[in-house]
Design a protein around this motif. Structure first.
Motif, mmCIF file in Angstrom:
data_model
loop_
_atom_site.group_PDB
_atom_site.id
_atom_site.type_symbol
_atom_site.label_atom_id
_atom_site.label_comp_id
_atom_site.label_asym_id
_atom_site.label_seq_id
_atom_site.Cartn_x
_atom_site.Cartn_y
_atom_site.Cartn_z
ATOM 1 N N CYS A 116 31.251 -17.717 30.853
ATOM 2 C CA CYS A 116 32.668 -17.804 30.558
ATOM 3 C C CYS A 116 32.911 -17.459 29.098
ATOM 4 O O CYS A 116 33.772 -16.670 28.753
ATOM 5 N N TRP A 117 32.117 -18.075 28.246
ATOM 6 C CA TRP A 117 32.270 -17.806 26.820
ATOM 7 C C TRP A 117 32.010 -16.350 26.505
ATOM 8 O O TRP A 117 32.715 -15.734 25.730
ATOM 9 N N LYS A 118 30.982 -15.852 27.180
ATOM 10 C CA LYS A 118 30.658 -14.430 26.949
ATOM 11 C C LYS A 118 31.843 -13.544 27.327
ATOM 12 O O LYS A 118 32.235 -12.637 26.623
ATOM 13 N N LEU A 119 32.408 -13.870 28.491
ATOM 14 C CA LEU A 119 33.532 -13.095 29.015
ATOM 15 C C LEU A 119 34.716 -13.183 28.056
ATOM 16 O O LEU A 119 35.346 -12.180 27.714
ATOM 17 N N LEU A 120 34.970 -14.437 27.632
ATOM 18 C CA LEU A 120 36.091 -14.652 26.717
ATOM 19 C C LEU A 120 35.889 -13.868 25.423
ATOM 20 O O LEU A 120 36.803 -13.227 24.920
ATOM 21 N N ALA A 121 34.643 -13.902 24.939
ATOM 22 C CA ALA A 121 34.343 -13.204 23.695
ATOM 23 C C ALA A 121 34.570 -11.702 23.861
ATOM 24 O O ALA A 121 35.135 -11.037 22.993
ATOM 25 N N MET A 122 34.153 -11.229 25.046
ATOM 26 C CA MET A 122 34.326 -9.792 25.281
ATOM 27 C C MET A 122 35.785 -9.423 25.376
ATOM 28 O O MET A 122 36.231 -8.415 24.829
#
Ligand SMILES: *[C@@H]1O[C@H](CO)[C@@H](O)[C@H](O)[C@H]1NC(C)=O
Ligand SMILES: *[C@@H]1O[C@H](CO)[C@@H](O)[C@H](O)[C@H]1NC(C)=O
Ligand SMILES: *[C@@H]1O[C@H](CO)[C@@H](O)[C@H](O)[C@H]1NC(C)=O
Ligand SMILES: *[C@@H]1O[C@H](CO)[C@@H](O)[C@H](O)[C@H]1NC(C)=O
Length: 364
Positions: free
Chosen positions: A37-43
């Motif tokens: 989720c964090w990765k996605l948000l960061a992207m």
């Protein structure tokens, strides 16, 4: 048991076996989801930042990206408008006149011409035949297919200096430039797009690749038979002729023959006759002729539906210090003996502005 035993492979293996207890998978799953989720948000955040940066760097696209597409802010173009307005100057001329000379007009039918150069091709048929055999006469499909052609003729005048018109100029369907006027280093004021460039041997830029685009049409304006000979020797790599020019033209000129066009002298004839009211047959001593700039406007009025001009006009005759071009330090003095009457041309352009046949982007 020693402390080091805690890290033994056995324990790690047991630990992983322990993880298969009823509660652990849930925790791990949540952990994994959280991580991606964090990765996605960061992207997503990164993409957003890039988008915002991009649209800010190109203000005009801002609305298009985030809300709705807006049509490019172009002036309304009325098909046939330039032709209609210019007919008051040129009379009932016809768009059927080819813009460029064609081989078939000299090969199959010997088109008779009433005048010698620069107003006709009388006496130059043979060399012309050889030149037309290796060049082209077509108008690019990208221009041919336009319903309404918006054109700007970019003069070489000093008023382009610091004009910041570059972006505006690049937006026209066709950008017509003159002689050796540079683009490199002046993009902000004069733009970088060149659809057509009118030139004659003495005014040819020595480095045509730098100052034009790969698809720029290089339109030869012939003033004398030698001009046809020059282009022939260049393109066929024949022995160069050095005599007969008032200034040394390039001896090596790196262009693709397919980019070369020969302007129909008809346009020189009507620019001289209808705009400047020059006699077609002049005594040798007082040979007056239109400038390439006036010729380019005449051509545009036949080829385009909308004609705007930028960088036209010379300083007042008494202003001896003002440079005349945007790129070089020469003054009106250099025009003496050129066979151009700039005050007569100014009157002609004023008339075109009053008729609404052309519109000025810089002060005229
Ligand atoms: C041009 O032709 C049209 C009809 O084709 C005619 O009505 C008009 O008067 C003509 N204009 C001139 C200047 O001869
Ligand atoms: C153009 O702008 C430059 C830098 O701002 C300035 O030095 C120069 O005098 C300006 N030239 C003209 C013709 O206004
Ligand atoms: C140039 O044009 C002006 C304005 O029409 C005219 O008064 C002048 O005599 C012309 N000059 C020459 C050298 O023909
Ligand atoms: C066009 O020229 C006129 C003067 O003839 C001037 O008042 C006007 O500002 C010019 N237009 C532009 C866009 O510079």
């Amino acid at each position: 048991m020693s402390g080091s035993d805690a890290c033994s492979p056995a324990q790690v293996a047991r630990g992983s076996r322990d993880a298969s207890s009823p509660q652990e998978p849930c925790y791990l799953l949540r952990n994994m989801i959280n991580k991606s989720c964090w990765k996605l948000l960061a992207m997503l955040a990164l993409v957003l930042v890039v988008m915002v940066w991009y649209s800010i760097s190109r203000e005009d696209r801002y609305i298009e990206l985030f809300y709705f597409p807006i049509p490019e802010k172009k002036e309304p173009c009325l098909q046939g408008e330039a032709e209609m307005k210019a007919s008051k100057l040129f009379g009932n001329y016809s768009r059927d006149q080819p813009i460029f000379l064609q081989l078939k007009d000299y090969f199959w039918v010997k088109t008779p011409s009433a005048y010698e150069l620069p107003y006709g091709t009388k006496g130059s048929e043979d060399v012309l035949l050889r030149v037309l055999a290796i060049t082209s006469y077509s108008i690019p499909e990208s221009i041919q297919s336009l319903k309404c052609r918006r054109c700007v003729v970019v003069g070489n005048g000093h008023r382009l200096r610091n004009s910041s018109l570059g972006d505006a100029i690049n937006k026209y369907d066709m950008v017509i430039r003159l002689n050796n006027a540079p683009v490199a280093g002046y993009e902000g004021d004069v733009g970088s797009k060149t659809t057509m460039r009118l030139f004659y041997p003495e005014s040819a830029h020595f480095n045509p690749k730098v100052e034009n685009n790969p698809d720029t049409l290089l339109v030869l304006v012939a003033f004398k038979a030698m001009d046809f000979h020059w282009i022939e020797t260049i393109l066929s790599d024949k022995k160069r002729v050095r005599k007969g020019f008032w200034k040394q033209p390039p001896l090596i000129w790196d262009v693709n023959p397919k980019q070369i066009r020969i302007l129909n002298p008809f346009f020189m004839e009507i620019a001289a006759d209808k705009l400047l009211r020059l006699p077609m047959q002049q005594p040798r001593k007082m040979k007056q002729k239109p400038t390439t700039g006036l010729l380019a406007i005449t051509l545009a009025l036949h080829l385009c539906d909308m004609v705007h001009i930028a960088g036209f006009g010379y300083p007042d005759a008494h202003n001896k210090k003002q440079t005349i071009h945007y790129y070089e330090q020469i003054t009106l003095k250099s025009m003496a003996g050129s066979g151009h009457n700039v005050s007569q041309e100014a009157l002609a352009i004023k008339r075109m502005l009053e008729l609404g046949a052309v519109k000025n982007l810089t002060y005229f």
